[in-house]
Design a protein around this motif. Sequence first.
Motif, PDB file in Angstrom:
ATOM      1  N   GLY A 133     -48.956  98.340  54.056  1.00 35.19           N
ATOM      2  CA  GLY A 133     -48.781  98.021  52.645  1.00 35.19           C
ATOM      3  C   GLY A 133     -50.099  98.029  51.888  1.00 35.19           C
ATOM      4  N   VAL A 134     -51.146  97.503  52.521  1.00 42.09           N
ATOM      5  CA  VAL A 134     -52.473  97.510  51.893  1.00 42.09           C
ATOM      6  C   VAL A 134     -52.971  98.939  51.723  1.00 42.09           C
ATOM      7  N   LEU A 135     -52.788  99.765  52.756  1.00 45.87           N
ATOM      8  CA  LEU A 135     -53.204 101.167  52.651  1.00 45.87           C
ATOM      9  C   LEU A 135     -52.423 101.905  51.574  1.00 45.87           C
ATOM     10  N   LEU A 136     -51.143 101.643  51.488  1.00 47.84           N
ATOM     11  CA  LEU A 136     -50.327 102.280  50.450  1.00 47.84           C
ATOM     12  C   LEU A 136     -50.815 101.874  49.064  1.00 47.84           C
ATOM     13  N   ALA A 137     -51.121 100.611  48.883  1.00 46.00           N
ATOM     14  CA  ALA A 137     -51.645 100.141  47.600  1.00 46.00           C
ATOM     15  C   ALA A 137     -53.010 100.748  47.310  1.00 46.00           C
ATOM     16  N   GLN A 138     -53.851 100.875  48.326  1.00 47.49           N
ATOM     17  CA  GLN A 138     -55.186 101.451  48.140  1.00 47.49           C
ATOM     18  C   GLN A 138     -55.099 102.914  47.724  1.00 47.49           C
ATOM     19  N   PHE A 139     -54.259 103.693  48.386  1.00 50.30           N
ATOM     20  CA  PHE A 139     -54.104 105.092  48.002  1.00 50.30           C
ATOM     21  C   PHE A 139     -53.496 105.210  46.609  1.00 50.30           C
ATOM     22  N   GLY A 140     -52.601 104.287  46.270  1.00 49.13           N
ATOM     23  CA  GLY A 140     -52.054 104.272  44.915  1.00 49.13           C
ATOM     24  C   GLY A 140     -53.131 104.001  43.873  1.00 49.13           C
ATOM     25  N   MET A 141     -54.056 103.111  44.196  1.00 49.34           N
ATOM     26  CA  MET A 141     -55.162 102.833  43.274  1.00 49.34           C
ATOM     27  C   MET A 141     -56.078 104.043  43.131  1.00 49.34           C
ATOM     28  N   PHE A 142     -56.356 104.753  44.226  1.00 46.26           N
ATOM     29  CA  PHE A 142     -57.175 105.956  44.146  1.00 46.26           C
ATOM     30  C   PHE A 142     -56.524 106.998  43.240  1.00 46.26           C
ATOM     31  N   MET A 143     -55.214 107.176  43.405  1.00 49.23           N
ATOM     32  CA  MET A 143     -54.503 108.149  42.584  1.00 49.23           C
ATOM     33  C   MET A 143     -54.506 107.717  41.120  1.00 49.23           C
ATOM     34  N   LEU A 144     -54.267 106.441  40.879  1.00 49.19           N
ATOM     35  CA  LEU A 144     -54.267 105.920  39.518  1.00 49.19           C
ATOM     36  C   LEU A 144     -55.637 106.080  38.866  1.00 49.19           C
ATOM     37  N   LYS A 145     -56.703 105.827  39.623  1.00 48.59           N
ATOM     38  CA  LYS A 145     -58.051 105.974  39.078  1.00 48.59           C
ATOM     39  C   LYS A 145     -58.342 107.417  38.680  1.00 48.59           C
ATOM     40  N   SER A 146     -57.901 108.368  39.467  1.00 54.87           N
ATOM     41  CA  SER A 146     -58.146 109.766  39.111  1.00 54.87           C
ATOM     42  C   SER A 146     -57.366 110.157  37.858  1.00 54.87           C
ATOM     43  N   LEU A 147     -56.141 109.655  37.717  1.00 57.93           N
ATOM     44  CA  LEU A 147     -55.361 109.950  36.516  1.00 57.93           C
ATOM     45  C   LEU A 147     -55.950 109.256  35.284  1.00 57.93           C
ATOM     46  N   LEU A 148     -56.411 108.037  35.452  1.00 57.16           N
ATOM     47  CA  LEU A 148     -57.036 107.325  34.330  1.00 57.16           C
ATOM     48  C   LEU A 148     -58.367 107.957  33.933  1.00 57.16           C
ATOM     49  N   TYR A 149     -59.079 108.532  34.911  1.00 54.51           N
ATOM     50  CA  TYR A 149     -60.319 109.255  34.601  1.00 54.51           C
ATOM     51  C   TYR A 149     -60.015 110.433  33.676  1.00 54.51           C
ATOM     52  N   TYR A 150     -58.983 111.203  34.007  1.00 54.50           N
ATOM     53  CA  TYR A 150     -58.600 112.333  33.155  1.00 54.50           C
ATOM     54  C   TYR A 150     -58.205 111.853  31.767  1.00 54.50           C
ATOM     55  N   ARG A 151     -57.426 110.792  31.702  1.00 54.27           N
ATOM     56  CA  ARG A 151     -56.999 110.271  30.406  1.00 54.27           C
ATOM     57  C   ARG A 151     -58.193 109.802  29.561  1.00 54.27           C
ATOM     58  N   ARG A 152     -59.164 109.146  30.200  1.00 50.62           N
ATOM     59  CA  ARG A 152     -60.343 108.676  29.493  1.00 50.62           C
ATOM     60  C   ARG A 152     -61.185 109.852  28.972  1.00 50.62           C
ATOM     61  N   VAL A 153     -61.365 110.875  29.801  1.00 54.61           N
ATOM     62  CA  VAL A 153     -62.137 112.043  29.382  1.00 54.61           C
ATOM     63  C   VAL A 153     -61.411 112.767  28.261  1.00 54.61           C
ATOM     64  N   LYS A 154     -60.108 112.904  28.366  1.00 56.62           N
ATOM     65  CA  LYS A 154     -59.322 113.584  27.331  1.00 56.62           C
ATOM     66  C   LYS A 154     -59.433 112.840  26.005  1.00 56.62           C
ATOM     67  N   ARG A 155     -59.339 111.528  26.058  1.00 52.94           N
ATOM     68  CA  ARG A 155     -59.460 110.730  24.839  1.00 52.94           C
ATOM     69  C   ARG A 155     -60.862 110.868  24.229  1.00 52.94           C
ATOM     70  N   ASN A 156     -61.904 110.844  25.065  1.00 50.43           N
ATOM     71  CA  ASN A 156     -63.269 110.989  24.566  1.00 50.43           C
ATOM     72  C   ASN A 156     -63.501 112.364  23.960  1.00 50.43           C
ATOM     73  N   VAL A 157     -62.923 113.403  24.540  1.00 49.85           N
ATOM     74  CA  VAL A 157     -63.080 114.755  24.010  1.00 49.85           C
ATOM     75  C   VAL A 157     -62.348 114.892  22.690  1.00 49.85           C
ATOM     76  N   GLU A 158     -61.170 114.303  22.580  1.00 48.80           N
ATOM     77  CA  GLU A 158     -60.385 114.404  21.343  1.00 48.80           C
ATOM     78  C   GLU A 158     -61.065 113.671  20.193  1.00 48.80           C
ATOM     79  N   TYR A 159     -61.725 112.552  20.475  1.00 49.44           N
ATOM     80  CA  TYR A 159     -62.324 111.758  19.398  1.00 49.44           C
ATOM     81  C   TYR A 159     -63.753 112.157  19.078  1.00 49.44           C
TER      82      TYR A 159
END
Length: 105
Positions: A78-104
């Motif tokens: 369960g801990v490993l599943l949560a950790q991999f989920g956090m890694f995936m979420l961080k990569s998606l949030l990185y894209y969202r943050r860069v996209k927002r910075n580029v748009e503004y």
Amino acid sequence: MLSKWSIWADVYTEGEARPELYSDSTHILKHARRVAITYSALYGSVMFMMVGVIALNLNYAIRSGVDGLELMLFILQGVLLAQFGMFMLKSLLYYRRVKRNVEYS
């Protein structure tokens, strides 16, 4: 190798404009999207396999009973599943943050 990262340096004197690598906004966004897709695919597939392993172990535990070692295994999975989920979420949030910075900008 999963992705290729390069570090470049350029000599400049004090008072001169600092050179910027990847100053083109379309290139920055394309790179962030590639990072998000690559790591989401990697961690998503690992998470999918982990859910399968957890389901198999749960099925086995239901049939034969749960002892202390199997309980620790469930917690670790369960801990490993949560950790991999956090890694995936961080990569998606990185894209969202860069996209927002580029748009503004």
